[in-house]
Write a protein that holds these residues in place. Structure first.
Motif, PDB file in Angstrom:
ATOM      1  N   LYS A 286      27.676 -28.057   8.318  1.00  0.00           N
ATOM      2  CA  LYS A 286      26.959 -26.821   8.000  1.00  0.00           C
ATOM      3  C   LYS A 286      27.873 -25.600   8.041  1.00  0.00           C
ATOM      4  N   ILE A 287      28.812 -25.556   8.982  1.00  0.00           N
ATOM      5  CA  ILE A 287      29.675 -24.374   9.122  1.00  0.00           C
ATOM      6  C   ILE A 287      30.630 -24.216   7.944  1.00  0.00           C
ATOM      7  N   VAL A 288      30.732 -25.220   7.087  1.00  0.00           N
ATOM      8  CA  VAL A 288      31.501 -25.110   5.849  1.00  0.00           C
ATOM      9  C   VAL A 288      30.556 -24.962   4.661  1.00  0.00           C
ATOM     10  N   GLN A 289      29.531 -25.801   4.610  1.00  0.00           N
ATOM     11  CA  GLN A 289      28.600 -25.803   3.483  1.00  0.00           C
ATOM     12  C   GLN A 289      27.912 -24.447   3.316  1.00  0.00           C
ATOM     13  N   GLU A 290      27.525 -23.844   4.438  1.00  0.00           N
ATOM     14  CA  GLU A 290      26.812 -22.560   4.367  1.00  0.00           C
ATOM     15  C   GLU A 290      27.681 -21.483   3.725  1.00  0.00           C
ATOM     16  N   LEU A 291      28.941 -21.424   4.104  1.00  0.00           N
ATOM     17  CA  LEU A 291      29.843 -20.422   3.525  1.00  0.00           C
ATOM     18  C   LEU A 291      30.123 -20.717   2.062  1.00  0.00           C
ATOM     19  N   TYR A 292      30.258 -21.988   1.748  1.00  0.00           N
ATOM     20  CA  TYR A 292      30.522 -22.356   0.355  1.00  0.00           C
ATOM     21  C   TYR A 292      29.344 -21.950  -0.529  1.00  0.00           C
ATOM     22  N   ASP A 293      28.136 -22.229  -0.064  1.00  0.00           N
ATOM     23  CA  ASP A 293      26.948 -21.892  -0.850  1.00  0.00           C
ATOM     24  C   ASP A 293      26.794 -20.385  -1.027  1.00  0.00           C
ATOM     25  N   ARG A 294      27.182 -19.617  -0.011  1.00  0.00           N
ATOM     26  CA  ARG A 294      27.078 -18.160  -0.097  1.00  0.00           C
ATOM     27  C   ARG A 294      28.247 -17.539  -0.857  1.00  0.00           C
ATOM     28  N   LYS A 295      29.217 -18.369  -1.225  1.00  0.00           N
ATOM     29  CA  LYS A 295      30.442 -17.922  -1.896  1.00  0.00           C
ATOM     30  C   LYS A 295      31.238 -16.954  -1.012  1.00  0.00           C
ATOM     31  N   TRP A 296      31.245 -17.232   0.264  1.00  0.00           N
ATOM     32  CA  TRP A 296      32.103 -16.523   1.203  1.00  0.00           C
ATOM     33  C   TRP A 296      33.374 -17.376   1.367  1.00  0.00           C
TER      34      TRP A 296
END
Length: 799
Positions: A286-296
């Motif tokens: 989640k700590i990677v997927q969430e940022l990827y989805d937000r384009k951060w």
């Protein structure tokens, strides 16, 4: 057939292609950099009435890419003048020119069909026998051969550089089944000797070696971080220099590289490795997927695991809360393991400490290291037949000081295996076989050579390609001839001694001074010469300021005078010994480290040497002969028709502004390296090259130098010139009052004092002036404040 490379073509001018072109230029190759021609005009081009056929337009993409690379920081070039070796062009007009080049390297977008289409065009113009390679990081090399001629296939392989090509040492060589073995051998040799790379032979498996293992380590770490609830700042403190990794550690590295890039590689590995027993680890937590989805995605999107904000004109770096995904002020981190390791310079000893740490910090290290160790053992022979290739690839590709198996050795092979089994992370059976045979490590040193455990033969063999290297570890058991707390002297064979520093940042204090003098004394009696060098990150960050600061605070000026005299005498000893003394510089060579090098008979510098006289940053001038030496070199270059003393002024400014060369080539332009000094491209070869230089000087009939008494100084003439410049800088608010005072002290020494006319003086005369100026600045409160800021805050102070 003897093969040489004088000219190279790079196809594709993106981030990798343009920077590979720059590194080719670094080593003196003529480079042709090509890319596609634009399909549309910009508004500016339309306004100028240009067309798509205009030469300026057709090369717009490649020229813009190259200019972006050249102006980037850190620079991809050793020296800006190297850019003149690069010519640009486009695929439409200039592809035919490749017939005149020795190596064609493709670095276009990661799309198999585009690459194959380009190779088809290359075949129209490529001269038989020309080397051809792809810089792909993910596409199987064998897939690119379809439809290619026999000669093309014979001379084709993967040559995978890591970004940035100048700084990351890895070059993976990936042959196909049809690549001529002689071509593979040539690339391995050429990359090592001429490109300065750790060249690693790889199998054509997904992501090859470095990304396969390195990305696994990152993803395994991310899953552990999420499970343990560690913060961003905690992780970056735990995974940086303390364990021999880059300062950017984990999350800052992700921001710099780009989270999207790491995710793309991880996704590709998950897709391409259906039979990998640890495949699920490549799924994003989640700590990677969430940022990827937000384009951060990090720096490219202005936010990632860190975010820079400006409030009331002040810049601040915020860190991401991995539970709420909100940005917060960076909390101060208090980690016991960092306190226990902060004074231990030896990385291997630090690794032993961290893996045995109790509590959450130790649990994190054991979870991540043990899983990585296990994964590496079961990837043999899939990604590599020999364990040393994994170490070489991962360390060089990701900037680790030690590879996985080397780290494992440092932590204790058997102890780690016992703990791994308790955590259900048992390594491959061959590790148990190694231990059952009575072996205690993956590597060992014999007869000055580094050996690795060869799994098929169940014996130790010399690491191929390293036969000519010097490893100081290989001499620690039987060849230490003298040591104290700050230095060790080794007999490295053929009548040559090596002095290694092992103080913090290899700073030069009393123990190191004693080591240098002892080595010279021993060599003058029983040996042929001395190398001053080490295998650490830095040659020397300068003199030990702590002792100087203590004496200065207590106003013990006699003690300070004695310290400076001892330092100057040691530099003079290096210059006037009866045997050759060669400095082997790499990384930082600042202040006293630079002065020592200036006084050796020769410098053998790694290309990535960052050298300069930086004493003004702590409110002083170079007091160990550095000021004298540059004054001497200016005198040697002085021209009678140069009334403005341009050379002297240039050297004065280099010292007064604490200028540091950002490469050995730039140091040569600053006259810190002379034409007689040499540059080594591969860091692993540095000590061997330095030893060879000592023997070369000795064999040539070394003659003890004599003190120079013909140094031309210009007294009041140059002093007036310097003072005018200093006054202008002060009134322009470019320098402070104290900066001006330091600069005047420096000018006084470089002018030779209060002389009414140009005069010839001796080295001793200038050393006395230098010591007097240094000593007087030690009594200045603002100087003490600058030294205190460096010692206790790690930051320079302008006051």
């Amino acid at each position: 057939m003897k093969r040489t490379i004088k000219k190279a073509v790079v196809l594709g001018s993106g981030i990798m292609g343009s920077r590979i072109a720059c590194h080719f230029a670094n080593i003196g190759l003529e480079v042709l950099l090509l890319d596609i021609a634009p399909k549309e005009l910009t508004d500016q081009e339309k306004a100028k009435g240009l067309t798509l056929d205009s030469p300026h337009v057709k090369n717009r993409i490649v020229n813009t890419s190259l200019q972006t690379a050249i102006s980037s920081k850190p620079s991809p070039l050793y020296h800006q003048e190297k850019a003149s070796l690069i010519t640009t062009g486009n695929f439409d007009d200039d592809l035919s020119k490749i017939k005149d080049y020795d190596w064609v390297l493709e670095a276009v977008v990661e799309n198999l069909e585009i690459k194959k289409s380009l190779f088809e065009k290359v075949e129209l113009y490529r001269k038989p026998g020309t080397l051809i390679s792809s810089n792909t990081s993910g596409i199987p090399i064998n897939f690119m051969l379809e439809g290619r001629s026999e000669d093309f296939q014979k001379h084709f392989c993967g040559t995978h550089f890591f970004n940035p090509p100048r700084y990351l040492k890895l070059l993976e060589i990936i042959p196909t089944k049809k690549t001529d073995p002689k071509i593979v051998d040539f690339f391995l040799h050429y990359g090592d000797l001429f490109l300065g790379k750790e060249t690693v032979l790889c199998k054509d498996t997904p992501a090859f070696i470095a990304n396969r293992i390195g990305i696994y380590a990152i993803m395994s770490g991310m899953h552990t971080i999420q499970k343990m609830g560690l913060t961003v700042n905690e992780v970056d403190k735990l995974t940086g220099p303390v364990i021999g990794r880059a300062k950017s550690a984990t999350f800052r590295t992700m921001d710099v590289v780009g989270l999207d890039t790491a995710v793309k590689v991880a996704a590709g590995l998950y897709e391409g490795l259906p039979h990998d027993e640890s495949r699920e680890m490549f799924k994003l937590p989640k700590i990677v997927q969430e940022l990827y989805d937000r384009k951060w995605w990090g720096d490219k999107t202005k936010q990632g695991y860190y975010k820079k904000v400006v409030e009331n004109g002040n810049k601040e770096i915020l860190e991401l809360n991995l539970e709420t995904f909100e940005y917060e002020q960076k909390a101060k981190v208090k980690l016991d393991v960092l306190d226990k390791t902060k004074n231990e310079e030896d990385l291997k000893k630090r690794l032993k400490i961290v893996i045995n740490e109790e509590g959450r910090e130790g649990d994190f290290y054991r979870a991540t290291f043990f899983d990585l160790f296990r994964y590496c053992t079961v990837r043999i022979p899939e990604v590599a037949d020999e364990l040393y290739r994994i170490d070489q690839a991962v360390a060089a590709g990701f900037g680790w000081e030690l590879g996985p198996f080397e780290s494992w050795d440092a932590m204790g092979l058997k102890d780690c295996v016992d703990q791994m089994k308790k955590k259900n992370l048992a390594p491959a059976p061959w590790v148990d076989e190694l231990l059952a045979a009575g072996h205690q490590s993956f590597y060992k040193y014999e007869n000055g050579k580094k050996h690795y455990y060869d799994i098929p033969s169940k014996s130790y063999k010399v690491v191929p390609g390293t036969e000519g290297f010097i490893y100081l570890d290989a001499f620690k058991e039987n060849n230490v001839v003298w040591e104290n707390d700050g230095a060790t002297i080794y007999d490295i064979g053929d009548g040559v001694l090596n002095v290694e520093f092992h103080t913090k940042m290899n700073s030069i204090g009393a123990e190191v001074i004693e080591g240098i003098n002892t080595a010279i004394t021993m060599a003058e009696k029983d040996f042929r010469g001395v190398v001053v060098g080490n295998e650490g990150q830095n040659f020397s960050a300068g003199a030990n300021l702590a002792m100087l600061f203590m004496f200065a605070v207590d106003q013990e000026f006699d003690e300070i005078d004695m310290m400076i005299r001892q330092f100057q005498n040691t530099m003079t000893r290096a210059r006037f010994s009866t045997v050759p003394v060669v400095s082997a510089t790499s990384g930082l060579a600042l202040g006293g480290g630079c002065e020592l090098s200036l006084h050796c008979d020769a410098i053998q510098a790694h290309a990535e040497t960052y050298i300069g006289l930086v004493e003004v940053g702590v409110g002083l001038i170079p007091g160990g002969g550095g000021t004298k030496e540059l004054t001497l070199r200016a005198s040697d270059k002085f021209m009678p028709n140069d009334p403005e003393l341009n050379i002297l002024q240039e050297y004065f400014m280099n010292i007064a502004t604490a200028k540091v060369a950002t490469s050995a080539h730039e140091a040569r332009a600053m006259d810190i390296l002379t034409v007689a000094d040499r540059i080594t491209l591969n860091r692993a070869r540095l000590l061997a090259d330095a030893k060879e230089r000592v023997l070369e000087l000795a064999d040539a009939g070394y003659t003890q130098p004599k003190e120079r008494t013909d140094i031309k100084v210009h007294g009041r003439t140059s002093m007036a010139m310097f003072e005018a410049g200093i006054t202008g800088m002060k009134y322009g608010a470019y320098i402070s009052e104290h900066d001006a005072k330091i600069a005047k002290k420096l000018a006084w020494v470089m002018s030779g004092g209060d002389l009414s006319a140009p005069t010839l003086v001796s080295e001793k005369y200038l050393l006395d002036l230098e010591r007097e100026a240094f000593l007087s600045l030690c009594g200045e409160q603002k100087t003490l404040e600058r030294i205190q800021s460096i010692l206790f805050k790690g930051k320079p102070l302008r006051n």
